[in-house]
Design a protein around this motif. Structure first.
Motif, PDB file in Angstrom:
ATOM      1  N   MET A  45      46.005  71.120  26.361  1.00 19.57           N
ATOM      2  CA  MET A  45      46.264  72.536  26.108  1.00 19.57           C
ATOM      3  C   MET A  45      45.071  73.383  26.549  1.00 19.57           C
ATOM      4  N   ILE A  46      45.365  74.585  27.005  1.00 21.30           N
ATOM      5  CA  ILE A  46      44.347  75.588  27.304  1.00 21.30           C
ATOM      6  C   ILE A  46      44.624  76.800  26.423  1.00 21.30           C
ATOM      7  N   LEU A  47      43.585  77.339  25.819  1.00 17.27           N
ATOM      8  CA  LEU A  47      43.739  78.550  25.018  1.00 17.27           C
ATOM      9  C   LEU A  47      42.584  79.495  25.304  1.00 17.27           C
ATOM     10  N   GLY A  48      42.797  80.764  25.015  1.00 20.64           N
ATOM     11  CA  GLY A  48      41.722  81.719  25.242  1.00 20.64           C
ATOM     12  C   GLY A  48      42.186  83.153  25.160  1.00 20.64           C
ATOM     13  N   ILE A  49      41.363  84.055  25.668  1.00 24.48           N
ATOM     14  CA  ILE A  49      41.584  85.488  25.551  1.00 24.48           C
ATOM     15  C   ILE A  49      41.405  86.176  26.901  1.00 24.48           C
ATOM     16  N   ALA A  50      42.302  87.120  27.194  1.00 20.19           N
ATOM     17  CA  ALA A  50      42.114  88.078  28.279  1.00 20.19           C
ATOM     18  C   ALA A  50      41.952  89.446  27.629  1.00 20.19           C
ATOM     19  N   ASN A  51      40.815  90.095  27.895  1.00 22.39           N
ATOM     20  CA  ASN A  51      40.493  91.362  27.229  1.00 22.39           C
ATOM     21  C   ASN A  51      40.171  92.452  28.261  1.00 22.39           C
ATOM     22  N   PRO A  52      41.209  92.954  28.955  1.00 18.83           N
ATOM     23  CA  PRO A  52      40.955  94.033  29.914  1.00 18.83           C
ATOM     24  C   PRO A  52      40.626  95.332  29.180  1.00 18.83           C
ATOM     25  N   VAL A  53      39.600  96.010  29.626  1.00 20.64           N
ATOM     26  CA  VAL A  53      39.210  97.290  29.023  1.00 20.64           C
ATOM     27  C   VAL A  53      39.135  98.354  30.113  1.00 20.64           C
ATOM     28  N   ASN A  54      38.174  98.204  31.011  1.00 17.94           N
ATOM     29  CA  ASN A  54      37.997  99.174  32.093  1.00 17.94           C
ATOM     30  C   ASN A  54      38.533  98.689  33.425  1.00 17.94           C
ATOM     31  N   HIS A  55      38.840  97.395  33.509  1.00 16.87           N
ATOM     32  CA  HIS A  55      39.273  96.813  34.779  1.00 16.87           C
ATOM     33  C   HIS A  55      40.451  95.874  34.558  1.00 16.87           C
ATOM     34  N   ILE A  78      51.745  84.212  25.763  1.00 18.26           N
ATOM     35  CA  ILE A  78      50.753  85.265  25.544  1.00 18.26           C
ATOM     36  C   ILE A  78      51.213  86.138  24.380  1.00 18.26           C
ATOM     37  N   ILE A  79      50.356  86.357  23.402  1.00 16.28           N
ATOM     38  CA  ILE A  79      50.632  87.284  22.298  1.00 16.28           C
ATOM     39  C   ILE A  79      49.502  88.301  22.252  1.00 16.28           C
ATOM     40  N   ASN A  80      49.864  89.565  22.205  1.00 18.01           N
ATOM     41  CA  ASN A  80      48.883  90.638  22.157  1.00 18.01           C
ATOM     42  C   ASN A  80      48.517  90.943  20.712  1.00 18.01           C
ATOM     43  N   VAL A  81      47.223  90.902  20.385  1.00 25.87           N
ATOM     44  CA  VAL A  81      46.773  91.221  19.030  1.00 25.87           C
ATOM     45  C   VAL A  81      45.920  92.484  19.014  1.00 25.87           C
ATOM     46  N   GLY A  82      45.968  93.260  20.104  1.00 24.14           N
ATOM     47  CA  GLY A  82      45.198  94.489  20.189  1.00 24.14           C
ATOM     48  C   GLY A  82      46.073  95.678  20.522  1.00 24.14           C
ATOM     49  N   CYS A 101      55.185  89.205  22.507  1.00 18.17           N
ATOM     50  CA  CYS A 101      54.927  87.922  23.163  1.00 18.17           C
ATOM     51  C   CYS A 101      55.561  87.894  24.549  1.00 18.17           C
ATOM     52  N   LEU A 102      54.851  87.348  25.514  1.00 20.84           N
ATOM     53  CA  LEU A 102      55.384  87.145  26.863  1.00 20.84           C
ATOM     54  C   LEU A 102      55.223  85.672  27.237  1.00 20.84           C
ATOM     55  N   TYR A 103      56.305  85.087  27.739  1.00 22.82           N
ATOM     56  CA  TYR A 103      56.270  83.704  28.243  1.00 22.82           C
ATOM     57  C   TYR A 103      56.335  83.727  29.760  1.00 22.82           C
ATOM     58  N   LEU A 104      55.461  82.962  30.404  1.00 19.61           N
ATOM     59  CA  LEU A 104      55.462  82.813  31.852  1.00 19.61           C
ATOM     60  C   LEU A 104      55.659  81.340  32.187  1.00 19.61           C
ATOM     61  N   GLY A 105      56.649  81.064  33.012  1.00 23.37           N
ATOM     62  CA  GLY A 105      56.986  79.683  33.327  1.00 23.37           C
ATOM     63  C   GLY A 105      56.217  79.119  34.496  1.00 23.37           C
ATOM     64  N   PHE A 124      44.758  89.919  24.596  1.00 21.93           N
ATOM     65  CA  PHE A 124      45.833  88.976  24.904  1.00 21.93           C
ATOM     66  C   PHE A 124      45.370  87.557  24.579  1.00 21.93           C
ATOM     67  N   TYR A 125      46.035  86.930  23.614  1.00 22.70           N
ATOM     68  CA  TYR A 125      45.735  85.539  23.285  1.00 22.70           C
ATOM     69  C   TYR A 125      46.649  84.643  24.112  1.00 22.70           C
ATOM     70  N   LEU A 126      46.057  83.694  24.828  1.00 16.01           N
ATOM     71  CA  LEU A 126      46.773  82.848  25.776  1.00 16.01           C
ATOM     72  C   LEU A 126      46.804  81.399  25.294  1.00 16.01           C
ATOM     73  N   VAL A 127      47.968  80.769  25.398  1.00 18.60           N
ATOM     74  CA  VAL A 127      48.104  79.332  25.150  1.00 18.60           C
ATOM     75  C   VAL A 127      48.916  78.742  26.296  1.00 18.60           C
ATOM     76  N   SER A 128      48.377  77.724  26.944  1.00 23.53           N
ATOM     77  CA  SER A 128      49.031  77.116  28.101  1.00 23.53           C
ATOM     78  C   SER A 128      49.132  75.606  27.923  1.00 23.53           C
ATOM     79  N   ALA A 129      50.265  75.045  28.350  1.00 24.07           N
ATOM     80  CA  ALA A 129      50.490  73.598  28.296  1.00 24.07           C
ATOM     81  C   ALA A 129      51.039  73.122  29.632  1.00 24.07           C
TER      82      ALA A 129
END
Length: 276
Positions: A45-55, A78-82, A101-105, A124-129
């Motif tokens: 599994m891969i997990l993490g965060i994408a936090n776009p602010v200015n870019h 992907i679930i947005n918590v912001g 939540c958004l699912y990408l296949g 954006f909290y990301l979980v990938s399998a």
């Protein structure tokens, strides 16, 4: 990308606090205009965060994947918590409010993240399998998620479970994902505890005040340890480990699983009287 190797339960019994945090905790994930990811060998599994602010942020590939692009052989939840944000998937833009939540296949090539406003950017909290079947991109709002209320105020575990990616919801190859919101006055999540030997799981804690903490319990049911966690931190739970916590203030958490099946009820409960 940080890499966490698998851990044997017998070895875990000898870990001190620092080593537990090193081998299971994913912290420092939220950094402005960055994507920060952790790869665990538990079900890869891969997990993490994408936090776009200015870019805008583009999801690239990584050497550990040995892939031409990130989702060549993977799926992503992907679930947005912001704040409100946008995700572009192969040219189609999806707007996500908080808790959407958004699912990408598998096979989605171009993925990027954008803030609608820098004053309240998305987190954006990301979980990938890994995936071997392609399922379509699907957006599910928080309002549309299947909701199940469990627990009781008398036992301080009254909570509502929101299911997004699961067998009766958004279709996926092996990913299962959702979030739990505790009701006012409740502090315990996932108690009584359980394990599920056929799936690993990760918890991501959010909406926790910065000066408060969650005491997350893990380990075999008869040999438990704990890890103290703050807001926007995630913890890896191997298949042999319980995963339960109690907070010093109100909080919510996202659960993500990958493994042999998608049966949400496939778990082995542990009686409170047997926990050590």
């Amino acid at each position: 990308m940080k890499v966490l190797n698998s851990v044997h339960p017998a070895d875990f019994k000898g870990y001190d606090t620092a080593l537990i945090r090193e081998r299971f905790l994913a912290d420092g994930l939220v950094q402005a205009d960055q994507i920060n990811l952790v790869y665990t060998h538990h079900d890869r599994m891969i997990l993490g965060i994408a936090n776009p602010v200015n870019h805008d942020l583009a999801l690239g590939t990584y050497p550990i994947l040995r892939a031409g692009y990130f989702l060549e052989r993977r799926e992503l939840g992907i679930i947005n918590v912001g704040g409100e944000g946008e995700i572009s998937a192969d040219g189609k833009v999806h707007t996500l409010g908080k808790l959407d939540c958004l699912y990408l296949g598998k096979g989605t090539k171009g993925v990027s993240f954008k803030a609608k406003g820098a004053a309240n950017p998305p987190v954006f909290y990301l979980v990938s399998a890994p995936a071997h079947v392609n399922y379509p991109t699907t957006l599910m709002t928080h309002a549309a998620a299947v909701k199940v209320t469990l627990g009781d105020a008398a036992t301080a575990n009254h909570r509502t479970i929101n299911k997004y990616i699961h067998a009766q919801g958004i279709k996926s190859c092996q990913l299962v994902m959702g979030l739990t919101i505790l009701h006012s006055g409740s502090v315990w999540n996932t108690m009584p505890a359980h394990v599920h030997d056929r799936r690993m799981e990760a918890y991501f804690y959010f909406d926790l005040p910065q000066d408060q903490r969650v005491f997350h319990f893990m380990g075999e049911g008869t040999e438990t340890r704990h890890i103290v966690m703050g807001n926007h931190e995630a913890v890896i739970s191997p298949p042999w480990s319980i995963h339960s916590g109690a907070g010093t203030a109100s909080y919510s958490f996202i659960w993500g699983m990958g493994g042999e099946n998608q049966d949400y009820t496939d778990m082995d409960p542990i009686a409170l009287t047997d926990i050590r």
